[in-house]
Design a protein around this motif. Sequence first.
Motif, mmCIF file in Angstrom:
data_model
loop_
_atom_site.group_PDB
_atom_site.id
_atom_site.type_symbol
_atom_site.label_atom_id
_atom_site.label_comp_id
_atom_site.label_asym_id
_atom_site.label_seq_id
_atom_site.Cartn_x
_atom_site.Cartn_y
_atom_site.Cartn_z
ATOM 1 N N THR A 5 0.866 -1.168 0.000
ATOM 2 C CA THR A 5 0.000 0.000 0.000
ATOM 3 C C THR A 5 0.904 1.219 0.000
ATOM 4 O OG1 THR A 5 -1.726 -1.158 1.192
ATOM 5 C CG2 THR A 5 -1.808 1.222 1.213
ATOM 6 N N ARG A 7 1.540 5.530 -0.613
ATOM 7 C CA ARG A 7 0.893 6.778 -0.216
ATOM 8 C C ARG A 7 1.696 7.918 -0.813
ATOM 9 N NH1 ARG A 7 2.281 10.267 3.585
ATOM 10 N NH2 ARG A 7 0.716 11.499 4.670
ATOM 11 N N ASP A 11 -1.496 12.332 0.491
ATOM 12 C CA ASP A 11 -2.245 11.382 1.311
ATOM 13 C C ASP A 11 -3.235 10.561 0.498
ATOM 14 O OD1 ASP A 11 -2.430 10.198 3.788
ATOM 15 O OD2 ASP A 11 -4.137 11.401 4.423
ATOM 16 N N HIS A 13 -3.893 6.998 -1.105
ATOM 17 C CA HIS A 13 -3.405 5.638 -0.917
ATOM 18 C C HIS A 13 -3.764 4.793 -2.137
ATOM 19 C CE1 HIS A 13 -3.157 7.111 3.163
ATOM 20 N NE2 HIS A 13 -2.497 6.022 3.523
ATOM 21 N N CYS A 35 1.564 8.464 -8.200
ATOM 22 C CA CYS A 35 0.218 8.392 -7.669
ATOM 23 C C CYS A 35 -0.780 8.421 -8.818
ATOM 24 C CB CYS A 35 -0.035 9.570 -6.719
ATOM 25 S SG CYS A 35 -1.749 9.681 -6.181
ATOM 26 N N ALA A 46 2.925 3.180 2.617
ATOM 27 C CA ALA A 46 2.036 3.613 3.687
ATOM 28 C C ALA A 46 2.370 2.832 4.948
ATOM 29 C CB ALA A 46 0.585 3.383 3.292
#
Length: 80
Positions: A5, A7, A11, A13, A35, A46
């Motif tokens: 996971t 990030r 923020d 995820h 991202c 994360a």
Amino acid sequence: MILYTLRCSHDHHFEEWFSNSADYDAKKDAASLVCPECGDKDVGKAIMAPNVGKSSAAPMPAPSCGTPMGCGGCPMAGQH
Ligand SMILES: [Zn+2]
């Protein structure tokens, strides 16, 4: 294969598959982790939720006879 996971700095995820942790490091070093929501390349793993509350409590010893207190409270303790 490892599912991490990830990030981003905003923020968001998201999850990404890697062959192993070295594969993750290589992709991170090459800034090829992006991202999918905002295109941010400042992406890291994360923090995984800590494994709280799953520590196994010592199992209660099964009573060896039918009394609630076990053999210690059984009138026939020591005889069976
Ligand atoms: Zn993002």
